[in-house]
Write a protein that holds these residues in place. Structure first.
Motif, short mmCIF file in Angstrom:
data_model
loop_
_atom_site.label_atom_id
_atom_site.label_comp_id
_atom_site.label_asym_id
_atom_site.label_seq_id
_atom_site.Cartn_x
_atom_site.Cartn_y
_atom_site.Cartn_z
N UNK A 42 0.83 -1.21 0.00
CA UNK A 42 0.00 0.00 0.00
C UNK A 42 0.86 1.26 0.00
N UNK A 43 1.03 1.84 -1.16
CA UNK A 43 1.81 3.08 -1.26
C UNK A 43 1.09 4.23 -0.56
N UNK A 160 -12.31 1.47 5.31
CA UNK A 160 -12.92 1.05 4.04
C UNK A 160 -14.27 1.75 3.99
N UNK A 161 -14.42 2.76 3.13
CA UNK A 161 -15.61 3.62 3.18
C UNK A 161 -16.84 3.00 2.52
N UNK A 162 -17.51 2.14 3.26
CA UNK A 162 -18.73 1.50 2.78
C UNK A 162 -19.84 1.75 3.79
N UNK A 204 -8.16 2.81 -4.54
CA UNK A 204 -8.61 1.43 -4.63
C UNK A 204 -7.37 0.56 -4.53
N UNK A 205 -7.38 -0.36 -3.57
CA UNK A 205 -6.21 -1.19 -3.31
C UNK A 205 -6.59 -2.66 -3.38
N UNK A 206 -5.72 -3.47 -3.96
CA UNK A 206 -5.93 -4.91 -4.01
C UNK A 206 -4.86 -5.60 -3.18
N UNK A 207 -5.23 -6.23 -2.08
CA UNK A 207 -4.24 -6.95 -1.26
C UNK A 207 -3.51 -8.02 -2.06
N UNK A 208 -2.28 -8.32 -1.66
CA UNK A 208 -1.45 -9.30 -2.37
C UNK A 208 -1.82 -10.71 -1.95
N UNK A 215 -10.49 -3.12 -3.15
CA UNK A 215 -11.32 -2.52 -2.11
C UNK A 215 -10.98 -1.05 -1.96
N UNK A 216 -11.99 -0.20 -1.70
CA UNK A 216 -11.72 1.23 -1.51
C UNK A 216 -11.08 1.50 -0.16
#
Length: 227
Positions: A42-43, A160-162, A204-208, A215-216
């Motif tokens: 996550x940069x 996570x803004x949901x 938006x980030x995708x875990x490794x 996921x936002x």
């Protein structure tokens, strides 16, 4: 320090609390190092820490809520010369963090019931630690954390803004119940607690992980405005 905590040799901490641990403890005990590995890319998280570092005086006192394995948050702050207290409900995470970031102090405790002295910290980090709390608990905790800041102290909040409340889900293979806010409502909650939002970043980030989906993520960089 809460009555159920005692300091262990080497600066880390353990608890003597035999009450039933929160559900989050079981989830993150099971995940262990896998959590760090999944989110290490996550940069935006690292950029968030750089934002905070640019505003901290040397030797600042920082509270890391939901400190996990201690990386990257506590490790980055300690490397910059700051005094870090990490708090997590997971004994596995606290053990990992204590070994990986020996320059910080880690405490196994539920921050919701942990005494917080007014004005004790120059900064507070809350990276994704609110998601398994009810909305009422989130509001109450953020308010307490604001009061734990020094005047003009800084806080970073990430979520996570949901718009979900007590929703069943699966996180990295573990069953969880999640509560969150839509982005605008989360920002409003932070402001109502006594924070000025200085910077807001949504990515938006995708875990490794092979089974991961994008996921936002919402990062709020704030300053205390309460008198």
């Amino acid at each position: 320090m809460p009555r159920h905590c005692r300091t262990a040799p080497g600066g880390d901490a353990v608890t003597d609390d035999e009450r039933t641990p929160p559900a989050a403890a079981a989830v993150f005990d099971a995940l262990g190092s896998a959590y760090e590995e999944a989110f290490a890319g996550s940069e935006t998280h690292r950029a968030s820490l750089e934002w905070l570092l640019a505003r901290l005086a040397p030797g600042s006192r920082v509270l890391d809520v939901g400190s996990g394995t201690g990386r990257p948050t506590a490790a980055t702050l300690v490397s910059a010369g700051h005094d870090v207290l990490g708090v997590d409900v997971s004994p596995v995470m606290v053990g990992l963090a204590s070994r990986r970031v020996p320059g910080a102090t880690f405490r196994r405790a539920d921050v919701r019931g942990m005494p917080l002295e007014d004005g004790a910290f120059d900064a507070v980090c809350v990276y994704f630690a609110l998601l398994q709390m009810s909305r009422e608990e989130q509001v109450r905790l953020v308010g307490r954390l604001v009061r734990a800041l020094t005047p003009q102290g800084h806080m970073v909040l990430a979520t996570v803004p949901l718009d979900v409340e007590d929703a069943e889900g699966v996180f990295m293979g573990q069953p969880v119940r999640v509560t969150s806010y839509a982005a605008g409502d989360f920002t409003a909650m932070a402001e109502a607690a006594g924070l000025t939002v200085l910077d807001r970043r949504t990515v938006v980030f995708t875990p490794a992980r092979p089974d991961a989906v994008p996921e936002p993520h919402l990062f709020l960089h704030c300053r205390r405005t309460l008198p």
